[in-house]
Design a protein around this motif. Structure first.
Motif, mmCIF file in Angstrom:
data_model
loop_
_atom_site.group_PDB
_atom_site.id
_atom_site.type_symbol
_atom_site.label_atom_id
_atom_site.label_comp_id
_atom_site.label_asym_id
_atom_site.label_seq_id
_atom_site.Cartn_x
_atom_site.Cartn_y
_atom_site.Cartn_z
ATOM 1 N N ARG A 240 0.862 -1.178 0.000
ATOM 2 C CA ARG A 240 0.000 0.000 0.000
ATOM 3 C C ARG A 240 0.896 1.225 0.000
ATOM 4 N N PRO A 241 0.556 2.221 -0.794
ATOM 5 C CA PRO A 241 1.341 3.461 -0.789
ATOM 6 C C PRO A 241 1.339 4.096 0.603
ATOM 7 N N LEU A 242 2.467 4.665 0.973
ATOM 8 C CA LEU A 242 2.626 5.256 2.297
ATOM 9 C C LEU A 242 1.575 6.320 2.586
ATOM 10 N N ARG A 243 1.155 7.058 1.581
ATOM 11 C CA ARG A 243 0.148 8.097 1.821
ATOM 12 C C ARG A 243 -1.209 7.509 2.181
ATOM 13 N N GLU A 244 -1.417 6.217 1.936
ATOM 14 C CA GLU A 244 -2.630 5.535 2.402
ATOM 15 C C GLU A 244 -2.414 4.871 3.757
ATOM 16 N N VAL A 245 -1.209 4.388 3.987
ATOM 17 C CA VAL A 245 -0.909 3.644 5.207
ATOM 18 C C VAL A 245 -0.937 4.545 6.439
ATOM 19 N N ILE A 246 -0.299 5.702 6.351
ATOM 20 C CA ILE A 246 -0.178 6.561 7.529
ATOM 21 C C ILE A 246 -1.535 7.030 8.045
ATOM 22 N N PRO A 247 -2.422 7.588 7.213
ATOM 23 C CA PRO A 247 -3.736 7.967 7.748
ATOM 24 C C PRO A 247 -4.516 6.776 8.315
ATOM 25 N N SER A 248 -4.400 5.623 7.670
ATOM 26 C CA SER A 248 -5.076 4.432 8.157
ATOM 27 C C SER A 248 -4.534 4.033 9.528
ATOM 28 N N PHE A 249 -3.213 4.055 9.687
ATOM 29 C CA PHE A 249 -2.586 3.717 10.967
ATOM 30 C C PHE A 249 -2.998 4.701 12.053
ATOM 31 N N LEU A 250 -2.998 5.992 11.740
ATOM 32 C CA LEU A 250 -3.377 6.996 12.731
ATOM 33 C C LEU A 250 -4.835 6.835 13.151
ATOM 34 N N SER A 251 -5.691 6.502 12.215
ATOM 35 C CA SER A 251 -7.088 6.250 12.543
ATOM 36 C C SER A 251 -7.230 5.044 13.468
ATOM 37 N N LEU A 252 -6.462 4.000 13.190
ATOM 38 C CA LEU A 252 -6.474 2.818 14.046
ATOM 39 C C LEU A 252 -6.011 3.171 15.456
ATOM 40 N N MET A 253 -4.929 3.943 15.554
ATOM 41 C CA MET A 253 -4.414 4.335 16.867
ATOM 42 C C MET A 253 -5.433 5.179 17.626
ATOM 43 N N GLU A 254 -6.112 6.068 16.930
ATOM 44 C CA GLU A 254 -7.134 6.905 17.561
ATOM 45 C C GLU A 254 -8.264 6.043 18.123
ATOM 46 N N THR A 255 -8.606 4.979 17.400
ATOM 47 C CA THR A 255 -9.661 4.062 17.842
ATOM 48 C C THR A 255 -9.217 3.233 19.043
ATOM 49 N N TRP A 256 -7.967 2.778 19.046
ATOM 50 C CA TRP A 256 -7.476 1.883 20.096
ATOM 51 C C TRP A 256 -7.078 2.581 21.390
ATOM 52 N N GLN A 257 -6.709 3.847 21.329
ATOM 53 C CA GLN A 257 -6.185 4.519 22.513
ATOM 54 C C GLN A 257 -7.094 4.435 23.734
ATOM 55 N N PRO A 258 -8.403 4.632 23.612
ATOM 56 C CA PRO A 258 -9.252 4.521 24.816
ATOM 57 C C PRO A 258 -9.169 3.150 25.490
ATOM 58 N N LEU A 259 -8.886 2.122 24.717
ATOM 59 C CA LEU A 259 -8.771 0.788 25.305
ATOM 60 C C LEU A 259 -7.583 0.674 26.241
ATOM 61 N N PHE A 260 -6.573 1.507 26.023
ATOM 62 C CA PHE A 260 -5.354 1.447 26.820
ATOM 63 C C PHE A 260 -5.228 2.642 27.767
ATOM 64 N N GLY A 261 -6.308 3.385 27.927
ATOM 65 C CA GLY A 261 -6.333 4.467 28.897
ATOM 66 C C GLY A 261 -5.696 5.761 28.448
#
Length: 66
Positions: free
Chosen positions: A34-55
């Protein structure tokens, strides 16, 4: 053995490929790109979703726009 699929999408599993190939010698590995310009926003969105699970609180704007 019936045909079954085992899907690992996280790159941290790459360190175990030797073990996987020992256990399942006829495994078929598929590498996708996947092109990096697609990967980074996708990764950041995933991190934003997961952060509440880890406090934690994650502000995508701080990372993405700085």
């Amino acid at each position: 053995m019936e045909n079954r699929h085992f899907l690992l999408k996280a790159p941290n599993h790459l360190i175990y490929l030797d073990t996987l190939m020992e256990i399942i010698p006829d495994a078929c590995l598929v590498y996708t790109y996947r092109p990096l310009r697609e990967v980074i926003p996708s990764f950041l969105s995933l991190m934003e979703t997961w952060q509440p699970l880890f406090g934690g609180k994650y502000d995508i704007n701080i990372v993405y726009f700085n």
